[in-house]
Design an enzyme around this catalytic site. Structure first.
Site, short mmCIF file in Angstrom:
data_model
loop_
_atom_site.label_atom_id
_atom_site.label_comp_id
_atom_site.label_asym_id
_atom_site.label_seq_id
_atom_site.Cartn_x
_atom_site.Cartn_y
_atom_site.Cartn_z
N LYS A 76 0.86 -1.18 0.00
CA LYS A 76 0.00 0.00 0.00
C LYS A 76 0.89 1.23 0.00
CE LYS A 76 -4.02 1.50 2.65
NZ LYS A 76 -4.74 1.92 1.46
N VAL A 82 -0.46 -1.27 -4.81
CA VAL A 82 0.32 -1.95 -5.85
C VAL A 82 -0.11 -3.42 -5.86
CG1 VAL A 82 2.63 -2.50 -6.69
CG2 VAL A 82 2.26 -0.39 -5.40
N GLU A 146 7.96 -3.10 -13.45
CA GLU A 146 8.64 -4.39 -13.30
C GLU A 146 8.32 -4.93 -11.91
OE1 GLU A 146 12.87 -3.82 -13.57
OE2 GLU A 146 13.33 -5.86 -12.98
N TYR A 147 8.06 -6.22 -11.82
CA TYR A 147 7.78 -6.85 -10.53
C TYR A 147 9.10 -7.20 -9.84
CZ TYR A 147 6.49 -10.65 -7.33
OH TYR A 147 6.37 -11.45 -6.23
N ALA A 148 9.25 -6.77 -8.61
CA ALA A 148 10.46 -7.08 -7.82
C ALA A 148 10.10 -8.16 -6.81
CB ALA A 148 10.96 -5.82 -7.13
N ASP A 191 17.19 10.54 -3.54
CA ASP A 191 16.48 9.94 -2.41
C ASP A 191 16.77 8.45 -2.27
OD1 ASP A 191 14.86 10.34 -0.22
OD2 ASP A 191 13.01 9.91 -1.30
N ASN A 196 13.42 2.97 -0.73
CA ASN A 196 13.25 3.17 -2.17
C ASN A 196 14.02 2.15 -3.00
OD1 ASN A 196 11.55 5.30 -1.80
ND2 ASN A 196 13.15 6.85 -1.90
P1 ATP Z 1 5.42 6.30 -2.70
O1 ATP Z 1 6.18 5.53 -3.75
O2 ATP Z 1 4.15 6.88 -3.18
O3 ATP Z 1 6.26 7.22 -1.92
P2 ATP Z 1 5.45 3.92 -1.19
O4 ATP Z 1 6.84 3.66 -1.66
O5 ATP Z 1 5.15 3.84 0.24
O6 ATP Z 1 4.92 5.28 -1.64
P3 ATP Z 1 4.41 2.31 -3.33
O7 ATP Z 1 5.58 2.65 -4.17
O8 ATP Z 1 3.06 2.63 -3.82
O9 ATP Z 1 4.47 2.98 -1.91
O10 ATP Z 1 4.51 0.79 -2.95
C1 ATP Z 1 3.80 0.23 -1.89
C2 ATP Z 1 4.43 -1.11 -1.54
O11 ATP Z 1 4.23 -2.03 -2.61
C3 ATP Z 1 5.92 -1.04 -1.35
O12 ATP Z 1 6.19 -0.84 -0.03
C4 ATP Z 1 6.42 -2.39 -1.83
O13 ATP Z 1 6.44 -3.30 -0.77
C5 ATP Z 1 5.36 -2.82 -2.82
N1 ATP Z 1 5.81 -2.63 -4.20
C6 ATP Z 1 5.78 -1.47 -4.89
N2 ATP Z 1 6.24 -1.63 -6.14
C7 ATP Z 1 6.59 -2.93 -6.24
C8 ATP Z 1 7.16 -3.72 -7.31
N3 ATP Z 1 7.46 -3.20 -8.48
N4 ATP Z 1 7.40 -5.03 -7.06
C9 ATP Z 1 7.11 -5.56 -5.85
N5 ATP Z 1 6.58 -4.87 -4.81
C10 ATP Z 1 6.33 -3.57 -5.00
MG MG Z 2 7.44 3.44 -3.53
#
Ligand code: ATP
Ligand code: MG
Length: 334
Positions: A76, A82, A146-148, A191, A196
């Site tokens: 979230k 996501v 891309e899925y991590a 950042d 991140n």
């Molecule tokens: P923001 O990027 O808006 O600052 P955030 O980093 O808290 O906020 P999101 O980037 O929306 O949130 O991602 C939420 C969560 O989803 C992340 O904490 C991560 O665990 C998971 N997630 C996001 N992108 C991916 C991805 N490409 N592959 C796997 N997990 C992901």
């Molecule tokens: Mg994020």
């Protein structure tokens, strides 16, 4: 920050960019994942093929949510969720980030979103999370990422408290290589921190949150100190800064990964600021000397004195401990 916008798709107040093709150069790595190029008229190809020749996606038309099967939530974020998702046609797995336009507009973050899309869609490197494409409907913007598979480095660090020398040195080499690529394209991340950084299938680092989390610091660290810990002196002092800010951030990261907390962590914001500006760096005696040497060469008040990225990759401690493995497609190309 490099940004090229050749048009926009208006929807409500939210203007989204039409992506312009990035000039190709010698550092554009071929990709293991099939490419779904940004959807500008000039960048579209009729069909995209995977390395095995299988058709992955038809890029002639803009995608919609109906092109995907949606799987489990991956996490979230501040502006939406996501999800793991799969393209119906090709079965290609992605992470679908769903953002609500109303929330983005309410916070006045249209500009940052445009920038995230512009920048990330044009970066192709094994250690940078790919943004394959995006689409939107009346209420939402969808980023096809891309899925991590191994999730966030932050969570791994919370679980294990510290990483060993091998893992940390590998991450330092991966980040130095990815940032070299970014800086050549005039992109500064600004950042870099465990929140991140995502982890790929083999545990390789994937830089995420380009041009986005700069202005929307993650709330996951409960205290503000967490977000201050990675700030370089020139940003605290609001001086003009350049790509050398990223060198400071990976110095802080290297310390935090090995020690378990960032180098200038303090009970109050003011104290953190004070320690950063003084570069009040103290090493626990248990920290290996090679790592101490690297960190002390990155955490310099003067940006020009910080160890350049190429020398990070050649640093004796990194060379001795890094176990970086490049994806086969990159190995073949190099
Ligand atoms: P923001 O990027 O808006 O600052 P955030 O980093 O808290 O906020 P999101 O980037 O929306 O949130 O991602 C939420 C969560 O989803 C992340 O904490 C991560 O665990 C998971 N997630 C996001 N992108 C991916 C991805 N490409 N592959 C796997 N997990 C992901
Ligand atoms: Mg994020």
């Amino acid at each position: 920050m490099m940004q090229e916008t050749c048009g926009s798709l208006a929807s409500g107040n939210l203007q989204l960019p039409l992506l312009t093709p990035w000039p190709t150069d010698s550092l554009s790595f071929p990709h293991q994942a099939p490419s779904m190029e940004p959807a500008s008229p000039s960048a579209c190809t009729p069909t995209e093929k995977s390395t095995t020749g299988k058709k992955i996606i038809n890029n002639k038309r803009r995608l919609t949510i109906d092109d995907f099967e949606i799987g489990r939530p991956l996490g979230k974020g501040k502006f939406g969720n996501v999800y793991l998702a799969r393209l119906k046609e090709s079965h290609f797995i992605v992470a679908l980030k769903v953002l609500f336009k109303s929330q983005i507009e309410k916070e006045g973050l249209e500009h940052q979103l445009r920038r995230e899309i512009e920048i990330q869609a044009h970066l192709q490197h094994p250690n940078i999370l790919r943004l394959y494409n995006y689409f939107h409907d009346a209420r939402r913007v969808y980023l096809i990422l891309e899925y991590a598979p191994r999730g966030e480095l932050y969570k791994e660090l919370q679980k294990s408290h510290t990483l060993d020398e091998q893992h940390t040195a590998t991450i330092m080499e991966e980040l130095a290589d990815a940032l070299t690529y970014c800086h050549e394209k005039k992109v500064i991340h600004r950042d870099i921190k465990p929140e991140n950084l995502l982890l790929g299938f083999k545990g390789e680092v994937k830089i995420a949150d380009f041009g986005w989390s700069v202005h929307t610091p993650s709330l996951r660290r409960k205290t503000m100190c967490g977000t201050l810990d990675y700030l370089p002196p020139e940003m605290i002092e609001r001086r003009t800064y350049n790509e050398k800010v990223d060198l400071w951030c990976i110095g802080v990261l290297c310390y935090e990964l090995l020690v378990g907390y960032p180098p200038f962590e303090s009970p109050s914001h003011n104290e953190t600021y004070r320690r950063i500006l003084k570069v009040d760096l103290r090493f626990p005696p248990s920290l290996p000397l090679g790592a101490q040497d690297l960190v002390s060469k990155l955490l310099r008040y003067q940006p020009l004195e910080r160890l350049p990225l190429a020398q990070i990759m050649e640093h004796p401690w990194v060379r001795a401990h890094s176990r970086r493995v490049l994806p086969p497609s990159v190995q073949m190309a190099s």
